[in-house]
Design a protein around this motif. Structure first.
Motif, PDB file in Angstrom:
ATOM      1  N   ILE A  75     136.458  46.051 115.151  1.00  0.00           N
ATOM      2  CA  ILE A  75     136.786  46.789 113.937  1.00  0.00           C
ATOM      3  C   ILE A  75     135.789  46.446 112.837  1.00  0.00           C
ATOM      4  O   ILE A  75     135.200  45.355 112.825  1.00  0.00           O
ATOM      5  N   PRO A  76     135.582  47.370 111.882  1.00  0.00           N
ATOM      6  CA  PRO A  76     134.703  47.071 110.745  1.00  0.00           C
ATOM      7  C   PRO A  76     135.306  46.011 109.842  1.00  0.00           C
ATOM      8  O   PRO A  76     136.538  45.876 109.744  1.00  0.00           O
ATOM      9  N   MET A  77     134.446  45.255 109.170  1.00  0.00           N
ATOM     10  CA  MET A  77     134.894  44.199 108.267  1.00  0.00           C
ATOM     11  C   MET A  77     134.742  44.659 106.823  1.00  0.00           C
ATOM     12  O   MET A  77     133.682  45.180 106.442  1.00  0.00           O
ATOM     13  N   PRO A  78     135.755  44.501 105.986  1.00  0.00           N
ATOM     14  CA  PRO A  78     135.668  44.962 104.599  1.00  0.00           C
ATOM     15  C   PRO A  78     134.606  44.200 103.815  1.00  0.00           C
ATOM     16  O   PRO A  78     134.423  42.990 103.997  1.00  0.00           O
ATOM     17  N   GLY A  79     133.880  44.923 102.969  1.00  0.00           N
ATOM     18  CA  GLY A  79     132.860  44.308 102.132  1.00  0.00           C
ATOM     19  C   GLY A  79     131.675  43.786 102.897  1.00  0.00           C
ATOM     20  O   GLY A  79     130.935  42.934 102.393  1.00  0.00           O
ATOM     21  N   SER A  80     131.467  44.264 104.114  1.00  0.00           N
ATOM     22  CA  SER A  80     130.403  43.751 104.959  1.00  0.00           C
ATOM     23  C   SER A  80     129.980  44.825 105.940  1.00  0.00           C
ATOM     24  O   SER A  80     130.753  45.723 106.284  1.00  0.00           O
TER      25      SER A  80
ATOM     26  N   PHE B  91     142.816  43.529 108.653  1.00  0.00           N
ATOM     27  CA  PHE B  91     142.449  42.947 107.362  1.00  0.00           C
ATOM     28  C   PHE B  91     143.410  43.430 106.285  1.00  0.00           C
ATOM     29  O   PHE B  91     143.876  44.576 106.297  1.00  0.00           O
ATOM     30  N   HIS B  92     143.687  42.548 105.352  1.00  0.00           N
ATOM     31  CA  HIS B  92     144.478  42.924 104.179  1.00  0.00           C
ATOM     32  C   HIS B  92     143.692  43.952 103.367  1.00  0.00           C
ATOM     33  O   HIS B  92     142.464  43.866 103.260  1.00  0.00           O
ATOM     34  N   PRO B  93     144.363  44.964 102.790  1.00  0.00           N
ATOM     35  CA  PRO B  93     143.640  45.964 101.998  1.00  0.00           C
ATOM     36  C   PRO B  93     142.810  45.384 100.868  1.00  0.00           C
ATOM     37  O   PRO B  93     141.789  45.970 100.478  1.00  0.00           O
ATOM     38  N   GLN B  94     143.219  44.225 100.325  1.00  0.00           N
ATOM     39  CA  GLN B  94     142.429  43.599  99.263  1.00  0.00           C
ATOM     40  C   GLN B  94     141.216  42.850  99.802  1.00  0.00           C
ATOM     41  O   GLN B  94     140.369  42.403  99.032  1.00  0.00           O
TER      42      GLN B  94
ATOM     43  N   ALA C 227     147.148  33.781 110.211  1.00  0.00           N
ATOM     44  CA  ALA C 227     146.545  34.363 109.013  1.00  0.00           C
ATOM     45  C   ALA C 227     145.357  33.506 108.582  1.00  0.00           C
ATOM     46  O   ALA C 227     145.509  32.302 108.339  1.00  0.00           O
ATOM     47  N   PHE C 228     144.181  34.125 108.484  1.00  0.00           N
ATOM     48  CA  PHE C 228     142.941  33.437 108.127  1.00  0.00           C
ATOM     49  C   PHE C 228     142.431  33.936 106.778  1.00  0.00           C
ATOM     50  O   PHE C 228     142.459  35.139 106.494  1.00  0.00           O
ATOM     51  N   GLY C 229     141.932  33.004 105.971  1.00  0.00           N
ATOM     52  CA  GLY C 229     141.225  33.407 104.771  1.00  0.00           C
ATOM     53  C   GLY C 229     139.927  34.106 105.119  1.00  0.00           C
ATOM     54  O   GLY C 229     139.283  33.798 106.134  1.00  0.00           O
ATOM     55  N   TYR C 230     139.525  35.072 104.288  1.00  0.00           N
ATOM     56  CA  TYR C 230     138.325  35.869 104.551  1.00  0.00           C
ATOM     57  C   TYR C 230     137.596  36.104 103.221  1.00  0.00           C
ATOM     58  O   TYR C 230     138.212  36.470 102.221  1.00  0.00           O
ATOM     59  N   ARG C 231     136.284  35.875 103.262  1.00  0.00           N
ATOM     60  CA  ARG C 231     135.504  36.066 102.027  1.00  0.00           C
ATOM     61  C   ARG C 231     134.047  36.323 102.372  1.00  0.00           C
ATOM     62  O   ARG C 231     133.462  35.614 103.191  1.00  0.00           O
ATOM     63  N   GLU C 232     133.490  37.361 101.768  1.00  0.00           N
ATOM     64  CA  GLU C 232     132.059  37.680 101.856  1.00  0.00           C
ATOM     65  C   GLU C 232     131.577  37.754 103.315  1.00  0.00           C
ATOM     66  O   GLU C 232     130.542  37.218 103.681  1.00  0.00           O
TER      67      GLU C 232
ATOM     68  N   ASP D 213     152.630  37.599 100.783  1.00  0.00           N
ATOM     69  CA  ASP D 213     152.599  37.117  99.401  1.00  0.00           C
ATOM     70  C   ASP D 213     151.458  37.779  98.643  1.00  0.00           C
ATOM     71  O   ASP D 213     150.318  37.829  99.109  1.00  0.00           O
ATOM     72  N   GLY D 214     151.767  38.283  97.434  1.00  0.00           N
ATOM     73  CA  GLY D 214     150.777  39.024  96.665  1.00  0.00           C
ATOM     74  C   GLY D 214     149.605  38.193  96.194  1.00  0.00           C
ATOM     75  O   GLY D 214     148.519  38.735  95.952  1.00  0.00           O
ATOM     76  N   LEU D 215     149.771  36.888  96.053  1.00  0.00           N
ATOM     77  CA  LEU D 215     148.688  36.033  95.584  1.00  0.00           C
ATOM     78  C   LEU D 215     147.973  35.325  96.736  1.00  0.00           C
ATOM     79  O   LEU D 215     146.743  35.353  96.827  1.00  0.00           O
TER      80      LEU D 215
END
Length: 395
Positions: free
Chosen positions: A155-160, A214-217, A233-238, A306-308
């Motif tokens: 699947i495609p990765m958001p922001g990348s 992926f979460h929509p955010q 659930a894994f954190g994802y960034r950049e 959780d929203g945050l």
């Protein structure tokens, strides 16, 4: 009465649902009379998976004469036009190297990715401005160093510009050791497809991801561990995934009494990002006596996110009246969820009673709180085939 019940849930006119039964692609509309068939299209080979172009009325249908645990020797990709009056194949089907398991259209809408499991591989296909395949360029990536063991989803990765390849791995058997699972970030480098990150807690042993979302955010990745019946659930960034999950939860209601095959399955996330829906799937395995066999859990588990922090917390659990929901389909507006019950069959419940099941669609409305309410269940005659794939077409 059924029409009034559907109308109360806002389903007077509904979205288009596509599904596969063997070689047949079936187009349904979800409306007052439930899931109503509109038309059918025969594909060259048995349908394995399909995906949609996000900006054109085109479906990409991956086909093979293979199947579960069967490699086959003929495989192709058909481009299907989804016109108002019907469906049609619009070009000569493209030959694929192996039995395809999953396909998706990536960032920029000009790249189609396909995952294969045996042998493990990924292909990338360019698309023109109308969504057609560009035959001059196809990338093929193979080898466990790049594509791991038993890829099941890409699947495609958001922001990348990267792609996420979900590799399930394999349980140990009588003749083989366990193959580790992993989450792999792939990057198209023009002449090759490179693996730029591999996430494999405990070196991938006891880690069997099958489906991810992926979460929509764009800050979290949720992975269903098929072989362990868990949600991670894994954190994802950049464009990079955290090496270890932030949270991991069990999916089963009774994990101490597992009846194989018991598998974690599809996951979809609500467009608001507040809820995730995950399926548990199972089917009975006859012992050869002709008697009905016991069966594992078939259910949908709803998680509040959780929203945050993105932490998932279970908030609802619904048993499915059917076997092995291989696909969950979420309507584009987030108001309806459909579970595609793969096959008919009979099993013996915990009280010794024989339960008869039919293939078909279980349709749920999604309330403002994210909770599911069963609206109706529609039977689909699959004959000797299975209801193998289903999804809503994008608006």
């Amino acid at each position: 009465m059924a029409q009034q019940h559907l109308a109360r849930h806002g389903l007077q006119t509904g979205p288009v649902l596509l599904a596969s039964i063997g070689r047949t692609l079936v187009r349904y509309c979800l409306g007052e009379d439930g899931v109503v068939e509109q038309n059918r299209l025969e594909l060259p080979l048995t349908i394995q998976y399909a995906c949609f172009h996000p900006g054109r009325p085109v479906a990409y249908v991956a086909c093979s004469n293979g199947g579960v645990a069967i490699q086959g020797d003929r495989h192709c990709l058909a481009q299907v036009s989804l016109g108002d009056t019907g469906m049609r194949i619009v070009a000569e089907p493209a030959v694929l190297p192996y039995r395809p398991l999953h396909a998706s259209v990536g960032a920029g809408r000009n790249r189609l990715a396909i995952a294969y499991n045996r042998p493990a591989a990924v292909t990338i296909h360019d698309l023109d401005n109308d969504g057609g395949l560009v035959p001059q360029r196809r990338l093929l990536a193979e080898g466990t160093d790049r594509v791991g063991h038993f890829p099941h989803q890409v699947i495609p990765m958001p922001g990348s510009q990267g792609l996420l390849l979900t590799c399930r791995g394999d349980d140990a058997g009588t003749a083989n050791a366990e193959n580790p699972g992993s989450l792999r970030v792939l990057r198209d480098e023009g002449e090759t497809l490179a693996c730029v990150q591999a996430v494999a807690p405990n070196a991938g042993f006891g880690f069997g991801p099958r489906n991810c979302a992926f979460h929509p955010q764009g800050h979290m990745l949720y992975a269903v561990l098929e072989r362990q019946n868990r949600l991670a659930a894994f954190g994802y960034r950049e464009g990079l995934i955290e090496a270890q999950p932030s949270w991991e939860l069990g999916l089963l209601d009774n994990p101490g009494n597992v009846r194989r095959p018991q598998l974690g399955g599809a996951i979809v996330i609500h467009p608001t990002g507040r809820y995730a829906y995950v399926v548990n799937r199972a089917h009975p395995v006859p012992d050869g006596s002709g008697d009905a066999a016991a069966c594992g859990e078939n259910s949908i588990v709803v998680f509040r996110l959780d929203g945050l922090t993105g932490e998932p917390r279970e908030m609802q659990r619904l048993a499915l009246n059917g076997l092995h929901a291989r696909c969950l389909a979420l309507a584009p507006d987030g108001k309806v969820l459909v579970a595609a019950l793969r096959q008919p069959g009979r099993f013996k419940d915990d009280y010794g009673r024989v339960v008869e099941c039919r293939a078909g669609f279980a349709t749920f409305s999604i309330g403002n709180t994210g909770h599911l309410t069963l609206i109706r269940q529609d039977v689909v005659d699959v004959g000797d085939d299975k209801l193998f794939w289903a999804d809503f077409a994008p608006i």
